[in-house]
Scaffold this motif. Structure first.
Motif, PDB file in Angstrom:
ATOM      1  N   LYS A  97       0.836  -1.203   0.000  1.00 42.63           N
ATOM      2  CA  LYS A  97       0.000   0.000   0.000  1.00 42.63           C
ATOM      3  C   LYS A  97       0.877   1.262   0.000  1.00 42.63           C
ATOM      4  N   ILE A  98       1.879   1.225   0.841  1.00 42.84           N
ATOM      5  CA  ILE A  98       2.770   2.399   0.918  1.00 42.84           C
ATOM      6  C   ILE A  98       3.415   2.648  -0.438  1.00 42.84           C
ATOM      7  N   PHE A  99       3.824   1.570  -1.072  1.00 42.50           N
ATOM      8  CA  PHE A  99       4.455   1.764  -2.390  1.00 42.50           C
ATOM      9  C   PHE A  99       3.446   2.304  -3.408  1.00 42.50           C
ATOM     10  N   MET A 100       2.217   1.780  -3.327  1.00 40.32           N
ATOM     11  CA  MET A 100       1.173   2.304  -4.227  1.00 40.32           C
ATOM     12  C   MET A 100       0.956   3.789  -3.962  1.00 40.32           C
ATOM     13  N   ASN A 101       0.974   4.154  -2.668  1.00 42.35           N
ATOM     14  CA  ASN A 101       0.832   5.578  -2.321  1.00 42.35           C
ATOM     15  C   ASN A 101       1.920   6.402  -2.996  1.00 42.35           C
ATOM     16  N   LEU A 102       3.108   5.819  -2.992  1.00 44.61           N
ATOM     17  CA  LEU A 102       4.231   6.505  -3.649  1.00 44.61           C
ATOM     18  C   LEU A 102       3.938   6.685  -5.123  1.00 44.61           C
ATOM     19  N   GLU A 103       3.508   5.585  -5.732  1.00 47.59           N
ATOM     20  CA  GLU A 103       3.215   5.630  -7.175  1.00 47.59           C
ATOM     21  C   GLU A 103       2.135   6.682  -7.472  1.00 47.59           C
ATOM     22  N   CYS A 104       1.189   6.802  -6.544  1.00 52.28           N
ATOM     23  CA  CYS A 104       0.109   7.774  -6.779  1.00 52.28           C
ATOM     24  C   CYS A 104       0.477   9.172  -6.284  1.00 52.28           C
ATOM     25  N   TYR A 149      23.871  11.719 -11.357  1.00 49.16           N
ATOM     26  CA  TYR A 149      23.138  10.745 -10.553  1.00 49.16           C
ATOM     27  C   TYR A 149      21.760  10.628 -11.165  1.00 49.16           C
ATOM     28  N   SER A 150      21.403   9.435 -11.589  1.00 47.64           N
ATOM     29  CA  SER A 150      20.037   9.307 -12.081  1.00 47.64           C
ATOM     30  C   SER A 150      19.346   8.225 -11.259  1.00 47.64           C
ATOM     31  N   TRP A 151      18.036   8.275 -11.260  1.00 48.19           N
ATOM     32  CA  TRP A 151      17.251   7.465 -10.322  1.00 48.19           C
ATOM     33  C   TRP A 151      16.287   6.592 -11.088  1.00 48.19           C
ATOM     34  N   GLU A 152      16.078   5.397 -10.551  1.00 53.71           N
ATOM     35  CA  GLU A 152      15.058   4.541 -11.178  1.00 53.71           C
ATOM     36  C   GLU A 152      13.697   5.231 -11.145  1.00 53.71           C
ATOM     37  N   SER A 153      13.461   6.020 -10.095  1.00 48.63           N
ATOM     38  CA  SER A 153      12.138   6.664  -9.981  1.00 48.63           C
ATOM     39  C   SER A 153      11.912   7.710 -11.076  1.00 48.63           C
ATOM     40  N   ASP A 154      12.994   8.135 -11.767  1.00 48.32           N
ATOM     41  CA  ASP A 154      12.789   9.046 -12.903  1.00 48.32           C
ATOM     42  C   ASP A 154      11.977   8.349 -13.994  1.00 48.32           C
ATOM     43  N   TYR A 155      11.918   7.031 -13.903  1.00 49.27           N
ATOM     44  CA  TYR A 155      11.257   6.268 -14.972  1.00 49.27           C
ATOM     45  C   TYR A 155      10.076   5.469 -14.438  1.00 49.27           C
ATOM     46  N   LYS A 156       9.367   6.043 -13.485  1.00 50.18           N
ATOM     47  CA  LYS A 156       8.158   5.367 -13.002  1.00 50.18           C
ATOM     48  C   LYS A 156       7.043   5.553 -14.036  1.00 50.18           C
ATOM     49  N   ALA A 157       5.970   4.759 -13.861  1.00 51.19           N
ATOM     50  CA  ALA A 157       4.990   4.629 -14.939  1.00 51.19           C
ATOM     51  C   ALA A 157       4.520   5.956 -15.544  1.00 51.19           C
ATOM     52  N   ASP A 158       4.144   6.922 -14.692  1.00 48.07           N
ATOM     53  CA  ASP A 158       3.558   8.127 -15.287  1.00 48.07           C
ATOM     54  C   ASP A 158       4.597   9.021 -15.980  1.00 48.07           C
TER      55      ASP A 158
END
Ligand code: ARG
Length: 567
Positions: free
Chosen positions: A218-225, A259-268
């Motif tokens: 859930k926490i991760f989904m919160n992050l995604e949203c 420095y690049s981050w995996e989160s730079d490439y999240k779904a949205d």
């Protein structure tokens, strides 16, 4: 005039074969068989299978070879001996010209001219909240070397660190942080181990209470949203982590361009990439509702059923993004062998997307390190390893205190020595092999260790500084005719060739081995060739030692060591 002998001779020889019009593949075949041997009487030998010689040229004309090589003033004469299917060709060198050429045009002083090509070297790339393991240490050490080497060879190098900061583990970390509830101080001072403890605690707790896993998801989904609370915690963890990592990199003497981050490439953030995968017809949905891509007959997932991205998806997006932004000619990924399949899949998908630059991607893989732990135990963080090495250096000095610097006072030197011990212990091994690390041998001043490289460099430096003589401006090779001197000149002459081999194979062990052989030759020369009270000869010797020091310095720097002047 050519800068190293092997190149000089083989290039000239090939030119001659080319004049005899053998096919290109003949020439390539011959070139790969060129194997020069040397001897102290200034003769170098090239052994070639006789059939490849005759296949290359029917009119291998000794006289032509002789005249042509003589024109360069390095070879006096050439002789040929045929035996058992092999032809040995000996080049008798012009002692003076050879020594002068090598010492006055020291190849270690001249990086290669720009090739106008850009290469991205992505290395280190640890994950936040998961332990930074030995694979990351190897990635960091080898990656830095590959980057240095490319710079030397005239590439524009961009050093990338791609940090893993996205995925369900973040949910787990937050769950663990709630249970542990560490102080802000603890988190800011030891972020990596605090977050790691949280991760372990959450995992252990979830085994007893699986509902915690749902909380984590859930926490991760919160992050995604983009839920603020969770986002700001996640940002905080990242900030602290990167601050600690930066300290470690600075101890290692490594600076990243990006420095690049995996989160730079999240779904949205990568909707356009997902569309591209879809519109190219590569993507399908499987029974479980996941999006998959077909890679050489195998189904590889790229999106989970809830639409969140995977490691592979993010890598697809990152590669495309980097090509668009940086127009690299080549990109290397440093990661251990266990990730090879992942990279094969990645390159395959990019190729199927008709991206021609996908040909220019390479996974530089490496084996595992065993046995690297600290006194505190098995789970090790990079910083702890460096601390341990640092402490060992101080302990070693207490045991044999004949050094010039008090390491207890000069912590920078202690640190540099510790780092050198670790880096050299790694780079002496072939990249793809597993190896077992041993503190005792790594810290030793004898053997093939970083400490010995540093020690030899310091000795050469102090030879120079303590001598009343100045090193000769003009080389007088006739004053450098002892075997120890000649051997050292030969070793110096190999530098360029060794670097090329390291470069072709992306293999630091070639350069490391060479530096230890160079140290042996330096050591022998220092015993045999005295400098003080030797007048003009002494000045020539000082020059020889200075040129050797420059080669050693360059080699160490390329490996990622900071050469010390005193220890
Ligand atoms: N963070 C990854 C790991 O620790 C390594 C990243 C390698 N690079 C990449 N582009 N996938 O396993």
């Amino acid at each position: 005039m050519a800068s190293t002998l092997k190149h000089h001779v083989s290039r000239r020889l090939l030119e001659l074969f080319v004049q005899g019009r053998p096919s290109t593949s003949d020439v390539v075949k011959l070139a790969s068989k060129v194997n020069l041997r040397k001897s102290a009487d200034f003769k170098i030998g090239l052994s070639v299978p006789t059939d490849s010689l005759s296949a290359c040229s029917n009119n291998f004309n000794l006289e032509n070879v002789q005249n042509s090589l003589k024109a360069d003033n390095i070879v006096n004469s050439v002789s040929v001996i045929k035996h058992q299917g092999k032809t040995d060709i000996f080049f008798h060198l012009h002692h003076e010209n050879f020594v002068r050429e090598i010492l006055e045009n020291n190849a270690a002083k001249k990086p290669l001219p720009s090739r106008g090509k850009r290469v991205i070297v992505e290395f280190s790339s640890p994950n936040i909240a998961k332990p930074i393991h030995m694979g990351h240490l190897r990635s960091t050490i080898i990656g830095n070397f590959i980057a240095n080497l490319h710079e030397w060879f005239g590439y524009e190098v961009l050093r990338f660190n791609y940090l893993g900061d996205w995925g369900t583990q973040f949910g787990l970390v937050k769950v663990g942080m709630k249970i542990l509830n560490p102080s802000q101080e603890e988190l800011s001072q030891k972020p990596l181990s605090t977050l790691y403890q949280a991760y372990i605690t959450a995992n252990a707790a979830a085994e007893k209470d699986p509902a915690l896993l749902d909380d984590a998801r859930k926490i991760f989904m919160n992050l995604e949203c983009g839920k603020q609370d969770d986002i700001s915690d996640w940002k905080l963890y990242k900030e602290y982590t990167i601050a600690e990592l930066m300290k470690t990199y600075s101890r290692l003497g490594i600076v990243f361009d990006k420095y690049s981050w995996e989160s730079d490439y999240k779904a949205d953030s990568i909707v356009h990439i997902l569309k591209l995968l879809d519109s190219s017809g590569l993507m399908a949905t499987d029974k479980e509702g996941r999006s998959i891509v077909n890679v050489a007959g195998k189904e590889v997932p790229v999106l989970k059923s809830d639409g969140s991205t995977l490691y592979l998806t993010r890598d697809i997006a990152a590669a495309i993004d980097r090509q668009e932004k940086y127009r690299f000619d080549m990109m290397y990924y440093l990661a251990d062998t266990s990730q090879h399949r992942h990279f094969i899949n990645l390159f395959h998908i990019l190729k199927d997307l008709n991206l021609p630059w996908s040909e220019n991607l390479k996974h530089i893989r490496f084996g595992r390190v065993r046995g690297m732990s600290t006194r505190q135990g098995q789970v090790v963080f990079l910083n702890d390893i460096l601390n341990e090495a640092h402490q060992l250096m101080i302990k070693q000095q207490k045991e044999s205190p004949n050094t010039k610097v008090d390491l207890l006072e000069d912590l920078t030197t202690a640190d540099i020595l510790g780092v050198s011990a670790i880096v050299a212990a790694d780079l002496i091994h072939k990249r793809q092999k597993d190896y077992t690390f041993n503190w005792e041998s790594a810290r030793s001043i004898t053997g093939n260790t970083g400490v010995r490289l540093q020690y030899t460099h310091c000795r050469l430096k102090s030879l120079h500084e303590n001598s009343p003589l100045a090193s000769a401006h003009i080389c007088e090779p006739l004053l450098l005719s002892e075997t120890a001197a000649v051997n050292l000149v030969f070793e110096i002459s190999r530098f360029e060739e060794v670097l090329e081999r390291s470069f072709d194979e992306l293999e630091a062990s070639k350069l490391s081995e060479y530096l230890f052989t160079l140290c042996d030759a330096i050591n022998k020369a220092m015993i045999a060739l005295h400098v003080s009270n030797a007048g003009k000869v002494g000045e020539q010797r000082l020059r020889l030692f200075e040129e050797a020091r420059i080669v050693l310095h360059r080699g160490m720097t390329l490996l990622g060591l900071s050469p010390l002047n005193r220890m």
